[in-house]
Design an enzyme around this catalytic site. Sequence first.
Site, PDB file in Angstrom:
ATOM      1  N   HIS A 196      39.815  32.161  42.920  1.00 37.32           N
ATOM      2  CA  HIS A 196      39.769  32.890  41.643  1.00 37.32           C
ATOM      3  C   HIS A 196      40.925  33.884  41.484  1.00 37.32           C
ATOM      4  CE1 HIS A 196      37.682  36.073  43.879  1.00 37.32           C
ATOM      5  NE2 HIS A 196      37.853  36.868  42.854  1.00 37.32           N
ATOM      6  N   HIS A 258      43.100  34.090  49.154  1.00 37.55           N
ATOM      7  CA  HIS A 258      43.637  34.900  48.049  1.00 37.55           C
ATOM      8  C   HIS A 258      45.046  35.448  48.356  1.00 37.55           C
ATOM      9  CE1 HIS A 258      39.664  34.408  46.658  1.00 37.55           C
ATOM     10  NE2 HIS A 258      39.107  35.501  47.151  1.00 37.55           N
TER      11      HIS A 258
HETATM   12  C1  BG6 Z   1      35.756  36.855  47.199  1.00 34.02           C
HETATM   13  C2  BG6 Z   1      35.362  37.343  48.552  1.00 34.02           C
HETATM   14  O1  BG6 Z   1      36.449  35.637  47.298  1.00 34.02           O
HETATM   15  O2  BG6 Z   1      36.596  37.812  46.578  1.00 34.02           O
HETATM   16  C3  BG6 Z   1      34.666  38.688  48.455  1.00 34.02           C
HETATM   17  O3  BG6 Z   1      34.470  36.413  49.142  1.00 34.02           O
HETATM   18  C4  BG6 Z   1      35.529  39.668  47.688  1.00 34.02           C
HETATM   19  O4  BG6 Z   1      34.396  39.207  49.746  1.00 34.02           O
HETATM   20  C5  BG6 Z   1      35.962  39.063  46.366  1.00 34.02           C
HETATM   21  O5  BG6 Z   1      34.745  40.832  47.454  1.00 34.02           O
HETATM   22  C6  BG6 Z   1      36.933  39.963  45.635  1.00 34.02           C
HETATM   23  O6  BG6 Z   1      37.159  39.488  44.358  1.00 34.02           O
HETATM   24  P1  BG6 Z   1      37.630  40.467  43.200  1.00 34.02           P
HETATM   25  O7  BG6 Z   1      37.921  39.563  42.063  1.00 34.02           O
HETATM   26  O8  BG6 Z   1      36.491  41.398  42.937  1.00 34.02           O
HETATM   27  O9  BG6 Z   1      38.825  41.191  43.706  1.00 34.02           O
END
Ligand code: BG6
Length: 510
Positions: A196, A258
């Site tokens: 994402h 990420h």
């Molecule tokens: C997820 C992780 O992929 O991304 C989580 O599993 C993390 O641990 C999250 O909190 C963070 O996403 P964002 O969009 O809130 O930065």
Amino acid sequence: MTSMDSPATKEVLSRIRDSLEQEGHGASHVFVVLGASGDLAKKKIYPTLWWLFRDGLLPPQTFFIGYARSKLTVEAIKKQCIPHMKVKKGEEAKVEQFFKLNEYVAGSYDQAEDFSKLNKAIKQKGDPNRLFYLALPPSVFETVTLNLKAVCMSQKDKWTRIIVEKPFGHDLDSSNRLSAHLAALFSEEQLYRIDHYLGKEMVQNLMVLRFGNRIFSPVWNRDNVASVVISFKEPFGTQGRGGYFDQFGIIRDVMQNHLLQILTLVAMEKPPSTAAEDIRNEKVKVLRSIQPIKMDEVVLGQYVGKKDGKGEEKDGYLDDPTVPKGSVTPTFATAVLFVRNERWDGVPFILRCGKALNERKAEVRIQFSDVAGDIFPAGEVKRNELVIRVQPNEAVYMKMMTKTPGMAIECEESELDLSYGSRYKDVKLPDAYERLILDVFMGSQIHFVRSDELSEAWRIFTPLLHQVDKEKPKPIPYVYGSRGPSEADDLFAKKGFKYTGTYRWNSDKK
Ligand code: BG6
Ligand code: NDP
């Protein structure tokens, strides 16, 4: 004015609608949420579908079917999701309309006859294009995809797309096994692996910043860049999700996916076009130029409780009842990677991520080298930094030297500042999932992870992860709400990142 009202956005939205029409050839669509009773479905998938529906971004004939083992109803799904849907006053009737397009089928994940029930529900919507979102634990990925393939594919000329959530395996072997399994069932064009972070505004902006600005291309290399820091910080711990987190740890949870995805966009060569395969080819080349990470270029940490009598008390990772006693799973990691190609050889890419830190922040910080032949008093001129603030408070700012205004001829640190909060005041940025789910409807793979990218990403991290799993090094404790272990800063310094602590951001000027 909201984002949806601005003329530029209206124009884009109308283009999106046109291409959805073309893509769907006027067909109906069914979006199936597998694991509809779960946390991701409730917090992200249903709210996203609602926002897309509300904003008229879905093809006209789109229906939604939830599937899970629990005996639920659409009403129960609605009750679970409403708190996350941010419904505004005046939208109540539209919400009702949205849920009227919903259906729920209860069934197991391993029985073909249950998937037949699902298929029957899909077929009742005509002969639709089919989107299956696997919001499920990895333990059932294989049986579910086997059943989808055997029972739920369109028999005619309509398309089927499968959206897969991470974790995509837990090391190179398991990921390759999963990829081989999926490849035996579906073509790569049918598979949408979600990371994402690729749906975030500032991550998507990296392409434009890099390739739409002449000023950056001549300096984007080892001759000018001293180091690149890619950070992810969260100000909260595992919050009862420790059982899940403990099986993965922060490297598998955030860094391997990420942060590494962001790295590829920072480091890649200019693709021949903005077509998905051109971009993903370049990203893979970056990954292929990275050697597996070595343990001595890593700092691992685990948060401990904050119980110093100052402010609110916080539990440590091991105090979470869902975390196994004595766990040595890291909740913080810093690792140094090198991209061994002509552009980047020798430049450290420092990835850092952690939970229960002092702030919420994700950013890319490109630190440029010292000015050559400096003529100013020693130490006065500091390094330039280009910071791409992914979240929160999206911004791009360049830390630079300027003359202190007034009579004195002195240098001081200041910034060129593109803060979205002031430059794009009335623009509401869409959520990452909104962009990505819309991409799946439109058949755009640009912001999804290809199987060779995934395999390369695991190749880089697997030796380290196996060593950590086997040797179980004790992570360095850091206090909840701190910046993490100071050893991470020492590693930054060792790799040539210069932190002076002299820069002041004048936030009052806003
Ligand atoms: C997820 C992780 O992929 O991304 C989580 O599993 C993390 O641990 C999250 O909190 C963070 O996403 P964002 O969009 O809130 O930065
Ligand atoms: P700084 O140089 O002050 O800080 C850089 C970062 O270095 C810090 O955020 C800190 O982050 C990190 N750091 C702290 N101690 C050490 C250490 N010992 N070794 C290595 N790194 C260290 O400048 P910033 O560029 O971060 O700007 C400061 C503030 O100004 C930020 O809040 C920024 O958002 C804001 N700003 C906002 C702008 C805007 O809105 N457009 C423009 C310019 C600045 P960490 O703890 O994560 O390591």
